[in-house]
Enzyme design. Structure first.
Site, PDB file in Angstrom:
ATOM      1  N   LYS A  48       0.840  -1.203   0.000  1.00  0.00           N
ATOM      2  CA  LYS A  48       0.000   0.000   0.000  1.00  0.00           C
ATOM      3  C   LYS A  48       0.870   1.246   0.000  1.00  0.00           C
ATOM      4  O   LYS A  48       0.617   2.194  -0.762  1.00  0.00           O
ATOM      5  CB  LYS A  48      -0.935   0.007   1.217  1.00  0.00           C
ATOM      6  N   LYS A  51      -7.128 -11.503   3.879  1.00  0.00           N
ATOM      7  CA  LYS A  51      -8.341 -12.319   3.844  1.00  0.00           C
ATOM      8  C   LYS A  51      -8.685 -12.833   5.241  1.00  0.00           C
ATOM      9  O   LYS A  51      -7.809 -13.203   6.015  1.00  0.00           O
ATOM     10  CB  LYS A  51      -8.124 -13.504   2.899  1.00  0.00           C
ATOM     11  N   ALA A  74     -10.242 -22.654   0.636  1.00  0.00           N
ATOM     12  CA  ALA A  74      -9.427 -23.874   0.639  1.00  0.00           C
ATOM     13  C   ALA A  74     -10.313 -25.105   0.443  1.00  0.00           C
ATOM     14  O   ALA A  74      -9.954 -26.030  -0.302  1.00  0.00           O
ATOM     15  CB  ALA A  74      -8.654 -23.974   1.947  1.00  0.00           C
ATOM     16  N   HIS A  79      -6.317  -8.582 -12.754  1.00  0.00           N
ATOM     17  CA  HIS A  79      -5.656  -9.195 -11.607  1.00  0.00           C
ATOM     18  C   HIS A  79      -4.207  -9.533 -11.937  1.00  0.00           C
ATOM     19  O   HIS A  79      -3.917 -10.050 -13.015  1.00  0.00           O
ATOM     20  CB  HIS A  79      -6.368 -10.487 -11.191  1.00  0.00           C
ATOM     21  N   GLU A  82      -2.365 -10.800  -4.372  1.00  0.00           N
ATOM     22  CA  GLU A  82      -3.151 -10.496  -5.567  1.00  0.00           C
ATOM     23  C   GLU A  82      -3.380  -8.987  -5.636  1.00  0.00           C
ATOM     24  O   GLU A  82      -3.859  -8.381  -4.676  1.00  0.00           O
ATOM     25  CB  GLU A  82      -4.499 -11.214  -5.530  1.00  0.00           C
TER      26      GLU A  82
END
Length: 267
Positions: free
Chosen positions: A21, A48, A57, A121, A140
């Site tokens: 960031k 996440k 998963a 992406h 990502e």
């Protein structure tokens, strides 16, 4: 669920998100300084949630001991742009960086999803230096326009509510909304020059106001009270009339007065 310490497991990802960031925000500032326009509007990031990691998963059949390689978006960065062309510029800048390694790219703008989802992406390997040593984590980077992001945020919320099984009517309405968002991006691109000219003019006007008021404060610092008061009166008159050309000349006059004050202060 395994018995791992999730705080320790997620720490490198949190570090990666914070560092990335800062780097992309710095890129925005530098580009704006160099080119007077930055293709990056703003940057956000997140790690996440544990429940989301476990759900993904399970869906992808990723073993518990392979989460760090099997789940690519535990660390997520989102870069927002004004125009679609900006997305490709930002992607090119990311490819050229030496502080991360590109793994692969997914162009959901040219090849948007059946749902209407559009985004670009980039999966990267990013090195972090932890207290226990060097670790490479996957991250990502999603690059979107503001319109794409608005649509994707709504879709994500609806998918969460309906557990990925959207009712047919909702799915169709979302597709229409995606088409409308894409049309909005196309329209904004068609008047890009007018938009950027307007933004540049607004920024120049804001800057000249800041320079004038800052210069008046400098004159007070040098005890040029009468001059500062006179310049303040001129500023008030010209600002009221929205005479930005006059304010620009006033700024030059103030800088000349400051230079004289500095010389007098040194003698």
């Amino acid at each position: 669920m395994d018995g791992r310490d999730w705080n320790l497991f997620l720490q490198p990802y949190e570090q990666a998100v914070e560092e990335l960031k800062v780097k992309f925000k710095t890129m925005r500032v530098e580009l704006k300084a160099r080119e007077a326009y930055a293709p990056i509007e703003f940057v956000t990031g997140r790690v996440k949630r544990i429940s989301s990691i476990l759900e993904k998963a399970k869906r992808l059949n990723v073993p518990a001991d392979k989460l760090d390689t099997g789940i690519e978006d535990i660390a997520g960065i989102r870069i927002m742009c004004q125009f679609v062309d900006d997305i490709h510029r930002v992607a090119s800048l990311i490819r050229s960086r030496k502080d991360l390694k590109l793994v692969y790219e997914k162009d959901y703008i040219t090849n948007y999803k059946e749902s209407g989802y559009r985004s670009y992406h980039i999966i990267v390997e990013y090195p972090v230096q932890t207290a226990l040593g060097y670790k490479i984590v996957l991250a990502e980077i999603q690059i979107r326009t503001l319109a794409m992001n608005f649509w994707a945020t709504i879709e994500h919320s609806l998918n969460y509510k309906f557990k990925e099984s959207l009712p047919e009517d909702v799915r169709n309405r979302l597709k229409k909304a995606a088409e409308a968002a894409a049309q909005l991006d196309a329209e904004m691109t068609s008047i890009r020059k007018e938009i950027l000219d307007s933004q540049t003019e607004f920024e120049e006007q804001s800057n000249v106001v800041s320079r004038v008021l800052g210069g008046i404060q400098d004159l007070y610092f040098y005890h040029r009270v009468r001059e500062a008061a006179q310049f303040q009166m001129k500023f008030n008159e010209q600002f009221e009339k929205e005479d930005y050309q006059g304010l620009s000349q006033l700024s030059s006059d103030i800088q000349a007065a400051i230079s004289k004050a500095k010389k007098a202060n040194l003698s």
